[in-house]
Write an enzyme that holds these catalytic residues in place. Structure first.
Site, PDB file in Angstrom:
ATOM      1  N   GLU A  25     -68.091 -60.963  14.625  1.00  0.00           N
ATOM      2  CA  GLU A  25     -69.065 -61.888  14.039  1.00  0.00           C
ATOM      3  C   GLU A  25     -68.417 -63.260  13.901  1.00  0.00           C
ATOM      4  O   GLU A  25     -67.230 -63.423  14.201  1.00  0.00           O
ATOM      5  CB  GLU A  25     -69.525 -61.381  12.667  1.00  0.00           C
ATOM      6  CG  GLU A  25     -68.390 -61.215  11.665  1.00  0.00           C
ATOM      7  CD  GLU A  25     -68.863 -61.197  10.207  1.00  0.00           C
ATOM      8  OE1 GLU A  25     -69.572 -62.136   9.811  1.00  0.00           O
ATOM      9  OE2 GLU A  25     -68.508 -60.264   9.480  1.00  0.00           O
ATOM     10  N   LYS A  85     -75.527 -70.182   8.314  1.00  0.00           N
ATOM     11  CA  LYS A  85     -75.480 -68.719   8.418  1.00  0.00           C
ATOM     12  C   LYS A  85     -76.688 -68.209   9.189  1.00  0.00           C
ATOM     13  O   LYS A  85     -77.822 -68.543   8.869  1.00  0.00           O
ATOM     14  CB  LYS A  85     -75.465 -68.156   6.990  1.00  0.00           C
ATOM     15  CG  LYS A  85     -75.401 -66.655   6.849  1.00  0.00           C
ATOM     16  CD  LYS A  85     -75.225 -66.298   5.352  1.00  0.00           C
ATOM     17  CE  LYS A  85     -75.341 -64.814   5.093  1.00  0.00           C
ATOM     18  NZ  LYS A  85     -75.124 -64.498   3.651  1.00  0.00           N
ATOM     19  N   VAL A 106     -73.165 -59.941  10.385  1.00  0.00           N
ATOM     20  CA  VAL A 106     -73.068 -58.628  11.029  1.00  0.00           C
ATOM     21  C   VAL A 106     -74.381 -58.307  11.769  1.00  0.00           C
ATOM     22  O   VAL A 106     -74.360 -57.906  12.937  1.00  0.00           O
ATOM     23  CB  VAL A 106     -72.748 -57.532   9.983  1.00  0.00           C
ATOM     24  CG1 VAL A 106     -72.920 -56.136  10.580  1.00  0.00           C
ATOM     25  CG2 VAL A 106     -71.341 -57.718   9.433  1.00  0.00           C
ATOM     26  N   ASP A 138     -82.755 -57.333  -3.035  1.00  0.00           N
ATOM     27  CA  ASP A 138     -81.789 -57.931  -2.111  1.00  0.00           C
ATOM     28  C   ASP A 138     -80.932 -56.853  -1.448  1.00  0.00           C
ATOM     29  O   ASP A 138     -80.021 -56.298  -2.050  1.00  0.00           O
ATOM     30  CB  ASP A 138     -80.899 -58.937  -2.857  1.00  0.00           C
ATOM     31  CG  ASP A 138     -80.050 -59.782  -1.910  1.00  0.00           C
ATOM     32  OD1 ASP A 138     -80.086 -59.542  -0.681  1.00  0.00           O
ATOM     33  OD2 ASP A 138     -79.352 -60.692  -2.394  1.00  0.00           O
ATOM     34  N   SER A 140     -78.866 -56.385   2.244  1.00  0.00           N
ATOM     35  CA  SER A 140     -78.457 -57.087   3.460  1.00  0.00           C
ATOM     36  C   SER A 140     -79.148 -56.517   4.701  1.00  0.00           C
ATOM     37  O   SER A 140     -79.301 -55.298   4.837  1.00  0.00           O
ATOM     38  CB  SER A 140     -76.945 -56.971   3.636  1.00  0.00           C
ATOM     39  OG  SER A 140     -76.563 -57.580   4.846  1.00  0.00           O
ATOM     40  N   ALA A 141     -79.512 -57.415   5.598  1.00  0.00           N
ATOM     41  CA  ALA A 141     -80.062 -56.999   6.895  1.00  0.00           C
ATOM     42  C   ALA A 141     -79.023 -56.248   7.721  1.00  0.00           C
ATOM     43  O   ALA A 141     -79.359 -55.611   8.726  1.00  0.00           O
ATOM     44  CB  ALA A 141     -80.556 -58.227   7.660  1.00  0.00           C
ATOM     45  N   ASP A 142     -77.765 -56.306   7.288  1.00  0.00           N
ATOM     46  CA  ASP A 142     -76.706 -55.585   8.009  1.00  0.00           C
ATOM     47  C   ASP A 142     -77.036 -54.101   8.150  1.00  0.00           C
ATOM     48  O   ASP A 142     -76.782 -53.492   9.201  1.00  0.00           O
ATOM     49  CB  ASP A 142     -75.360 -55.698   7.273  1.00  0.00           C
ATOM     50  CG  ASP A 142     -74.779 -57.103   7.291  1.00  0.00           C
ATOM     51  OD1 ASP A 142     -75.398 -58.000   7.885  1.00  0.00           O
ATOM     52  OD2 ASP A 142     -73.696 -57.286   6.692  1.00  0.00           O
ATOM     53  N   LYS A 159     -68.548 -54.488   0.642  1.00  0.00           N
ATOM     54  CA  LYS A 159     -67.897 -55.286  -0.385  1.00  0.00           C
ATOM     55  C   LYS A 159     -68.138 -54.738  -1.785  1.00  0.00           C
ATOM     56  O   LYS A 159     -69.203 -54.263  -2.115  1.00  0.00           O
ATOM     57  CB  LYS A 159     -68.328 -56.743  -0.248  1.00  0.00           C
ATOM     58  CG  LYS A 159     -67.494 -57.411   0.845  1.00  0.00           C
ATOM     59  CD  LYS A 159     -68.152 -58.600   1.440  1.00  0.00           C
ATOM     60  CE  LYS A 159     -69.279 -58.158   2.339  1.00  0.00           C
ATOM     61  NZ  LYS A 159     -70.034 -59.272   2.879  1.00  0.00           N
TER      62      LYS A 159
HETATM   63  N1  PSU Z   1     -67.537 -59.746   4.913  1.00  0.00           N
HETATM   64  C1  PSU Z   1     -66.583 -60.652   4.636  1.00  0.00           C
HETATM   65  N2  PSU Z   1     -66.910 -61.956   4.669  1.00  0.00           N
HETATM   66  C2  PSU Z   1     -68.166 -62.365   5.022  1.00  0.00           C
HETATM   67  C3  PSU Z   1     -69.176 -61.408   5.300  1.00  0.00           C
HETATM   68  C4  PSU Z   1     -68.803 -60.114   5.243  1.00  0.00           C
HETATM   69  O1  PSU Z   1     -65.456 -60.302   4.344  1.00  0.00           O
HETATM   70  O2  PSU Z   1     -68.385 -63.564   5.093  1.00  0.00           O
HETATM   71  C5  PSU Z   1     -70.544 -61.859   5.741  1.00  0.00           C
HETATM   72  C6  PSU Z   1     -70.903 -61.018   6.976  1.00  0.00           C
HETATM   73  O3  PSU Z   1     -71.272 -61.910   7.985  1.00  0.00           O
HETATM   74  C7  PSU Z   1     -72.077 -60.191   6.508  1.00  0.00           C
HETATM   75  C8  PSU Z   1     -72.723 -61.130   5.545  1.00  0.00           C
HETATM   76  O4  PSU Z   1     -72.925 -59.816   7.557  1.00  0.00           O
HETATM   77  O5  PSU Z   1     -71.615 -61.650   4.825  1.00  0.00           O
HETATM   78  C9  PSU Z   1     -73.741 -60.458   4.653  1.00  0.00           C
HETATM   79  O6  PSU Z   1     -74.507 -61.422   4.001  1.00  0.00           O
HETATM   80  P1  PSU Z   1     -75.805 -60.973   3.173  1.00  0.00           P
HETATM   81  O7  PSU Z   1     -75.274 -60.237   1.970  1.00  0.00           O
HETATM   82  O8  PSU Z   1     -76.465 -62.272   2.800  1.00  0.00           O
HETATM   83  O9  PSU Z   1     -76.620 -60.138   4.069  1.00  0.00           O
HETATM   84 MN    MN Z   2     -79.569 -60.804   0.965  1.00  0.00          MN
END
Ligand code: PSU
Ligand code: MN
Length: 302
Positions: A25, A85, A106, A138, A140-142, A159
């Site tokens: 990514e 982003k 991701v 909330d 993540s779309a991941d 995380k």
């Molecule tokens: N893990 C990390 N640092 C990051 C991310 C993940 O150690 O910056 C990023 C990744 O790109 C992941 C995104 O897909 O955060 C998820 O964001 P959100 O919670 O808004 O979906």
């Molecule tokens: Mn989100």
């Protein structure tokens, strides 16, 4: 009519001759993921780890409105200073409106990797279900992207500021298998274990590849959970203090949406006096190494 994705010469020839490839990514290597200059260092180490294991790294991003899987080396600098982003759903906007740079999360990276026929992807920690999900919805779309795309994701779990039990429940609902690499608990990013059991621990590369191959055969994805190396795990006390401080700041500032993750990562780095950053780099490198081994093993099966 698929989407059109560009590749560096190195990645284009790897695709053509079946050399193992690991997609990366770009959000984690931008200012949103790691503080400069550690973000550049993190990418150098990630690419080196993949190369050492006999695979080719393919960094994904949007540049001048074009999707890349394997950014041209002359363009790589663009990602280090970006804060635009791009999750999967942002890709059509980023292309249609010709964003100068979009750093891929991701979910976006998996979409681009899948469109390029790349089977393995490495990151640090995936996004997941946020704490307080019942109020904010909330997630993540991941998670959906990991399940849906025909790509294996290697990460150090999710995380620690997320709701990890809920994250695992969602992966189950979405139909994404979770296998631990030498672990039967789900890793929590800079911590080796969240204490939450996962059903399947694998310690042989050949059996990991057989499992991954089967799931890719369904045209769908899988999560390989790889704990941070023992020597590099962040001290639990330092982590817990930093996390509490970071989460309080999120609540105080009323943050929501895509800005939450970068904010919390930054706040943890600050509150741990920078100690989270080396742990972050070590786990990224470790995931890249395993992803490259897996990619190599998969090409041997073929
Ligand atoms: N893990 C990390 N640092 C990051 C991310 C993940 O150690 O910056 C990023 C990744 O790109 C992941 C995104 O897909 O955060 C998820 O964001 P959100 O919670 O808004 O979906
Ligand atoms: Mn989100």
């Amino acid at each position: 009519m698929g989407v059109s994705v560009r590749h560096s010469d190195e990645v284009a020839s790897a695709i053509a001759d079946g050399t193992p490839i690991v997609a990366l990514e770009s959000t984690v290597y931008s200012t949103l993921g790691l503080p400069a200059p550690q973000n550049r260092n993190a990418l150098d180490r990630s690419v080196a780890a993949i190369t050492q294991q006999g695979a080719v790294a393919a960094v994904t991003a949007v540049i001048e409105g074009e999707l890349w899987c394997g950014i041209e080396p002359s363009l790589i600098d663009r990602i280090f200073s970006s804060s635009a982003k791009a999750a999967e759903r942002d890709l059509p906007i980023a292309v249609g409106q010709r964003w100068p740079v979009g750093v891929t999360t991701v979910s976006a990276s998996l979409a681009i990797a899948a469109a390029s026929g790349v089977s393995v992807f490495a990151t640090g920690g995936i996004g997941g279900v946020h704490r307080g999900y019942v109020h904010t919805a909330d997630e993540s779309a991941d998670l959906g992207a990991i399940a849906r795309h025909k790509v294996a994701t290697v990460s150090a779990g999710a995380k620690s500021f997320l709701d990890l039990p809920a994250t695992l429940e969602r992966l189950e609902t979405l139909g994404a298998p979770v296998v631990g690499w030498n672990t039967d608990t789900f890793p929590a990013f800079t911590a080796r274990s969240s204490g939450i059991a996962i059903q399947h621990s694998i310690s042989e590369l050949s059996s990991l590849a057989a499992v991954v191959q089967t799931q890719l055969g369904f045209g769908r994805g899988i999560l390989v959970a790889n704990p941070v190396p023992v020597d590099h795990a962040l001290d639990q006390h330092v982590h817990d203090e930093a996390l509490t401080q970071a989460l309080n700041q999120v609540a105080e500032q009323g943050l929501s949406g895509p800005e939450v993750t970068p904010f919390v990562l930054g706040a943890i780095a600050e509150a741990s006096a920078g100690q989270s950053v080396p742990a972050n780099l070590a786990l990224l490198e470790n995931n890249c190494r395993l992803a490259a081994d897996l990619a190599r093993q998969l090409t041997e099966i073929d």
